[in-house]
Design a protein around this motif. Structure first.
Motif, PDB file in Angstrom:
ATOM      1  N   LEU A  61      -1.054  37.432  27.820  1.00 26.73           N
ATOM      2  CA  LEU A  61      -0.911  36.152  27.133  1.00 26.73           C
ATOM      3  C   LEU A  61       0.495  35.650  27.455  1.00 26.73           C
ATOM      4  O   LEU A  61       1.467  36.383  27.389  1.00 26.73           O
ATOM      5  CB  LEU A  61      -1.080  36.319  25.616  1.00 26.73           C
ATOM      6  N   GLN A  62       0.576  34.368  27.798  1.00 22.39           N
ATOM      7  CA  GLN A  62       1.814  33.721  28.219  1.00 22.39           C
ATOM      8  C   GLN A  62       1.968  32.434  27.457  1.00 22.39           C
ATOM      9  O   GLN A  62       0.957  31.818  27.141  1.00 22.39           O
ATOM     10  CB  GLN A  62       1.687  33.327  29.691  1.00 22.39           C
ATOM     11  N   PRO A  63       3.084  31.827  27.339  1.00 25.11           N
ATOM     12  CA  PRO A  63       4.384  32.472  27.376  1.00 25.11           C
ATOM     13  C   PRO A  63       4.945  32.535  25.962  1.00 25.11           C
ATOM     14  O   PRO A  63       4.576  31.755  25.102  1.00 25.11           O
ATOM     15  CB  PRO A  63       5.209  31.479  28.207  1.00 25.11           C
ATOM     16  N   PHE A 134       9.118  41.576  29.926  1.00 21.22           N
ATOM     17  CA  PHE A 134      10.274  40.662  29.885  1.00 21.22           C
ATOM     18  C   PHE A 134      10.520  40.117  31.290  1.00 21.22           C
ATOM     19  O   PHE A 134      10.635  40.870  32.249  1.00 21.22           O
ATOM     20  CB  PHE A 134      11.504  41.420  29.364  1.00 21.22           C
ATOM     21  N   GLU A 135      10.600  38.777  31.394  1.00 21.38           N
ATOM     22  CA  GLU A 135      10.696  38.116  32.692  1.00 21.38           C
ATOM     23  C   GLU A 135      11.954  37.252  32.758  1.00 21.38           C
ATOM     24  O   GLU A 135      12.207  36.458  31.854  1.00 21.38           O
ATOM     25  CB  GLU A 135       9.449  37.224  32.871  1.00 21.38           C
ATOM     26  N   ALA A 136      12.725  37.409  33.831  1.00 25.22           N
ATOM     27  CA  ALA A 136      13.921  36.577  34.022  1.00 25.22           C
ATOM     28  C   ALA A 136      13.507  35.220  34.565  1.00 25.22           C
ATOM     29  O   ALA A 136      12.948  35.129  35.653  1.00 25.22           O
ATOM     30  CB  ALA A 136      14.879  37.259  34.994  1.00 25.22           C
ATOM     31  N   LEU A 165       7.809  40.887  36.978  1.00 25.05           N
ATOM     32  CA  LEU A 165       8.450  40.482  38.229  1.00 25.05           C
ATOM     33  C   LEU A 165       7.690  39.294  38.804  1.00 25.05           C
ATOM     34  O   LEU A 165       6.519  39.417  39.166  1.00 25.05           O
ATOM     35  CB  LEU A 165       8.448  41.634  39.230  1.00 25.05           C
ATOM     36  N   ASP A 166       8.354  38.136  38.856  1.00 26.32           N
ATOM     37  CA  ASP A 166       7.723  36.911  39.358  1.00 26.32           C
ATOM     38  C   ASP A 166       8.432  36.528  40.658  1.00 26.32           C
ATOM     39  O   ASP A 166       9.634  36.265  40.656  1.00 26.32           O
ATOM     40  CB  ASP A 166       7.873  35.823  38.282  1.00 26.32           C
ATOM     41  N   SER A 167       7.668  36.530  41.753  1.00 27.70           N
ATOM     42  CA  SER A 167       8.294  36.297  43.065  1.00 27.70           C
ATOM     43  C   SER A 167       9.038  34.966  43.120  1.00 27.70           C
ATOM     44  O   SER A 167      10.046  34.838  43.804  1.00 27.70           O
ATOM     45  CB  SER A 167       7.248  36.352  44.180  1.00 27.70           C
ATOM     46  N   TYR A 168       8.549  33.964  42.366  1.00 31.82           N
ATOM     47  CA  TYR A 168       9.236  32.667  42.415  1.00 31.82           C
ATOM     48  C   TYR A 168      10.672  32.785  41.916  1.00 31.82           C
ATOM     49  O   TYR A 168      11.616  32.406  42.602  1.00 31.82           O
ATOM     50  CB  TYR A 168       8.492  31.594  41.602  1.00 31.82           C
ATOM     51  N   HIS A 169      10.825  33.320  40.684  1.00 25.94           N
ATOM     52  CA  HIS A 169      12.162  33.396  40.085  1.00 25.94           C
ATOM     53  C   HIS A 169      13.107  34.267  40.911  1.00 25.94           C
ATOM     54  O   HIS A 169      14.307  34.041  40.955  1.00 25.94           O
ATOM     55  CB  HIS A 169      12.066  33.937  38.656  1.00 25.94           C
ATOM     56  N   ILE A 170      12.520  35.265  41.558  1.00 27.47           N
ATOM     57  CA  ILE A 170      13.331  36.195  42.356  1.00 27.47           C
ATOM     58  C   ILE A 170      13.764  35.536  43.667  1.00 27.47           C
ATOM     59  O   ILE A 170      14.936  35.586  44.051  1.00 27.47           O
ATOM     60  CB  ILE A 170      12.517  37.487  42.593  1.00 27.47           C
ATOM     61  N   HIS A 210       6.276  22.387  42.410  1.00 21.57           N
ATOM     62  CA  HIS A 210       6.090  22.704  43.829  1.00 21.57           C
ATOM     63  C   HIS A 210       5.723  24.151  44.132  1.00 21.57           C
ATOM     64  O   HIS A 210       5.727  24.557  45.284  1.00 21.57           O
ATOM     65  CB  HIS A 210       7.345  22.320  44.618  1.00 21.57           C
ATOM     66  N   ARG A 211       5.471  24.953  43.113  1.00 22.63           N
ATOM     67  CA  ARG A 211       5.004  26.304  43.429  1.00 22.63           C
ATOM     68  C   ARG A 211       3.723  26.189  44.239  1.00 22.63           C
ATOM     69  O   ARG A 211       2.965  25.225  44.091  1.00 22.63           O
ATOM     70  CB  ARG A 211       4.702  27.080  42.144  1.00 22.63           C
ATOM     71  N   CYS A 212       3.446  27.175  45.059  1.00 27.59           N
ATOM     72  CA  CYS A 212       2.204  27.140  45.841  1.00 27.59           C
ATOM     73  C   CYS A 212       1.737  28.567  46.124  1.00 27.59           C
ATOM     74  O   CYS A 212       2.421  29.534  45.767  1.00 27.59           O
ATOM     75  CB  CYS A 212       2.410  26.353  47.136  1.00 27.59           C
ATOM     76  N   LEU A 239      -1.529  35.434  40.405  1.00 26.93           N
ATOM     77  CA  LEU A 239      -1.056  34.153  40.923  1.00 26.93           C
ATOM     78  C   LEU A 239      -0.636  33.299  39.743  1.00 26.93           C
ATOM     79  O   LEU A 239      -1.447  33.034  38.855  1.00 26.93           O
ATOM     80  CB  LEU A 239      -2.202  33.419  41.615  1.00 26.93           C
ATOM     81  N   GLU A 240       0.606  32.857  39.743  1.00 28.62           N
ATOM     82  CA  GLU A 240       1.037  31.994  38.647  1.00 28.62           C
ATOM     83  C   GLU A 240       1.672  30.756  39.262  1.00 28.62           C
ATOM     84  O   GLU A 240       2.841  30.746  39.628  1.00 28.62           O
ATOM     85  CB  GLU A 240       2.047  32.729  37.756  1.00 28.62           C
ATOM     86  N   ILE A 241       0.855  29.703  39.430  1.00 27.92           N
ATOM     87  CA  ILE A 241       1.281  28.523  40.188  1.00 27.92           C
ATOM     88  C   ILE A 241       1.297  27.287  39.304  1.00 27.92           C
ATOM     89  O   ILE A 241       0.251  26.877  38.800  1.00 27.92           O
ATOM     90  CB  ILE A 241       0.331  28.252  41.384  1.00 27.92           C
TER      91      ILE A 241
HETATM   92 MG    MG Z   1       6.184  33.898  35.723  1.00 31.21          MG
END
Ligand code: MG
Length: 639
Positions: A61-63, A134-136, A165-170, A210-212, A239-241
């Protein structure tokens, strides 16, 4: 178990539609965004039942925002809020609550204090068997990098408290990726995948619009995925777009594209693992290996009525000649050196249906594959089903899948070396002339697709995953009525190159094309020649009309390049455009548009590998003039 998941925020529509689309595309897990529940008519437990029916596991469940490190009384209020989220999770049957790092101006930013809050929340969650992740957030007030989030999680020190771990934020913050492989596997609560284009923009706006999907942007998603798997993580890869275009498209298409992008990701992940002597994850069923496409066998036009002789006259003006007729259909083969153009005037069947919707247009493209059967199997496995058309007695069956706007892409074998034409030409066609016809044009240089903005990334994924194509960096140019974006995609051997174009603005060339054509399609076919000037003179004598280029262009050209005045005069007289890059030279010309719909380009490359993008605004302006003129003429005729 490693498995693909999709966050409901990725798709548009109601929650019911999203869940059905995810299941249909082959997902077995979803992340629920709380906003989706707000617009859901039933109870959260109905969502759980619906997901269960569809074989979907609700993984998170987010966020939960702005939670950790708050002063009282905000802290207590946050714990009350968290209790309600835990109740909701109970109803949904989700066991993970994702907390994103605090952006609140009153947050204290003391890691020990934040860790204590998360530990207390984890203890509450533990009473129900739940976990906290916990997500940065890249724009968090104090915690912006995964390393900082990891410090907080480590300090919190609870068995049910881990990292998201979210590849976008990283990637947007250029955080190190390799050290992710050293994290304890049981401390990674969830892995989220999102790509993005490498454009300069604040991370929050970039993230929200613009996430894809992996492979559609510029981030090192493969390296990120490998690091998470090497750490021993074996949970959902979700996938979180966030993307307005995605939410504007049908959920089924987006879910299918997401799965397609992930299947290609899984293929590369397993190949990398196997290359290092590790076991493959088999997260997706292994795909037949990507095809090698080695050229265009033919381009097929749907034509009918009075337009058909005009199309033929144009083709003949360009140097093509009819060399064969179909045995049983009203279909002709026009040929010039190695280039085959098929003109289909049948009054029923696929081409005619295409004609009825789009008018005279390219309805099919036949590509040469190293192994058409294997390529088709791969296409099917990636959610591109085989098209089954009507076949006459004794006719060759050419397998096909749907391309842009349901045009067809035929899967043909490679041309037999030195053996003349492939067998299907002889089987289906009667040659009325010598099978080889010489002429000024030697090959198809490239052809361009115009697509709706909402479909742009979808086609990029199709060409890359299904056909094994590679893309080049996106080009953005001015259109007289807005903006023009183009990304070239093609076979790795460069025998097939397709600029995929989109526009922004109601009267741009792209928008006008989409309107007159009733959808996306092939707007331009470029042929190669060894002597453009000779070609233009011949073609003009045969009545081919070329695009009017303004005098200013040639004045500017003489200022930009040290070209002989006679050469510039010759180009001005004929309408030839010029570019120069990396020591190479490019001469090219455009025909006027056929029924305001498509046009041909003829190019002469002298050690030049680009597409003359510097001249695209000149072309767009001249075509805008052509279209305006046509509209005026129609206006006066129609009264
Ligand atoms: Mg995320």
């Amino acid at each position: 178990m490693l498995r693909w998941s999709i966050a409901t925020v990725t798709m548009g529509g109601t929650l019911e539609v999203k869940l059905a689309a995810a299941a249909r595309a082959g997902f077995r897990a979803v992340e629920i965004f709380e906003n989706d529940l707000t617009f859901f008519s039933g109870k959260p437990r109905d969502v759980r039942a619906r997901a269960l029916d569809l074989g979907l596991d609700i993984v998170a469940l987010q966020p939960m925002r702005d939670f950790e490190g708050m002063p009282e009384p905000l802290r207590q209020r946050n714990f009350d809020r968290a209790q309600r989220k835990l109740d909701l999770m109970e109803e949904l049957g989700a066991d993970l609550l994702c907390i994103c790092s605090n952006v609140h101006e009153e947050s204290l930013g003391d890691p020990e204090r934040s860790a204590r809050d998360l530990a207390d929340l984890a203890d509450l969650a533990a009473q129900r068997g739940f976990r906290i992740g916990f997500e940065a957030l890249a724009w968090g007030r104090h915690v912006r990098d995964w390393m900082q989030a990891w410090d907080v999680v480590r300090l919190g020190d609870r068995p049910n408290l881990g990292l998201v771990l979210d590849s976008y934020h990283i990637c947007v913050r250029d955080n190190p990726i390799a050290p992710i492989a050293d994290l304890p596997a049981d401390k990674i609560a969830l892995v989220q995948l999102a790509d993005a284009p490498a454009i300069l923009m604040d991370p929050m706006s970039l993230s929200r619009h613009h996430r894809c999907f992996p492979g559609q942007g510029d981030y090192p998603i493969d390296a990120f995925l490998q690091a998470a798997v090497k750490a021993g993580y074996r949970g959902p890869l979700s996938l979180e777009i966030f993307n307005d275009q995605f939410r504007g498209a049908p959920a089924n298409v987006i879910a299918r594209d997401g799965m397609r992008a992930l299947q290609a990701c899984g293929e590369r992940l397993d190949a990398a693992l196997v290359a290092e002597g590790a076991a493959p994850t088999l997260i997706s069923a292994p795909l037949p290996k990507p095809p090698a496409v080695s050229g265009i066998e033919f381009i097929e036009f749907a034509a009918s009525g009075a337009e058909s002789p005009r199309l033929v006259a144009l083709l003949e003006g360009l140097g093509f000649a009819r060399v064969a007729r179909h045995r049983s259909k009203d279909v002709d083969l026009y040929r010039q050196n190695g280039v085959n153009i098929v003109v289909n005037r049948e009054q029923d069947g696929f081409a005619h249906s295409f004609y009825l919707v789009h008018g005279t247009s390219v309805c099919a493209l036949a590509l040469r594959f190293d192994d058409p059967a294997r390529a088709l199997e791969r296409a099917n496995a990636l959610g591109a089903p085989t098209y089954h058309g009507r076949v006459g007695p004794g006719e060759a069956v050419i397998p096909a899948v749907a391309g842009v706007e349901n045009s067809l892409i035929y899967f043909m074998p490679e041309r037999t070396r030195g053996g003349g034409a492939p067998s299907n030409w002889d089987r289906d066609f009667v040659f009325t002339d010598a099978p080889e016809h010489p002429g000024p044009l030697s090959a198809v240089d490239h052809l361009s697709n115009v697509v709706r903005r909402t479909e742009f990334l979808s086609w990029i994924t199709f060409y890359k995953a299904v056909l094994g194509f590679v893309d080049e960096p996106q080009v953005e140019l001015a259109d007289p009525y807005g903006a023009f974006y183009s990304r070239v995609i093609g076979s790795p051997d460069r025998s097939v190159r397709i600029p995929v174009n989109i526009g922004d603005g109601g009267s741009t060339a792209v928008s006008r094309f989409l309107e007159t054509f009733a959808g996306g399609g092939v707007q331009q076919i470029a042929f190669a020649t060894n002597d453009l000037f000779a070609f233009v003179e011949q073609a003009a004598a045969k009545g081919v009309r070329f695009l009017n280029v303004s005098d200013n262009y040639y004045d500017d050209l003489s200022a930009r390049f040290d070209l002989a005045p006679e050469l510039i005069e010759r180009m001005r007289r004929l309408g030839v455009l010029y570019d120069r890059a990396k020591g190479g030279e490019f001469f090219h010309i455009y025909t006027r548009m056929f029924d305001e719909r498509f046009f041909f380009e003829i190019v002469e490359r002298r050690s030049y590998d680009l597409f003359g993008a510097a001249n695209t605004p000149v072309r767009l302006a001249a075509q805008a003039g052509e279209l305006d003129e046509a509209a005026r003429t129609r206006g006066s005729v129609g009264g």
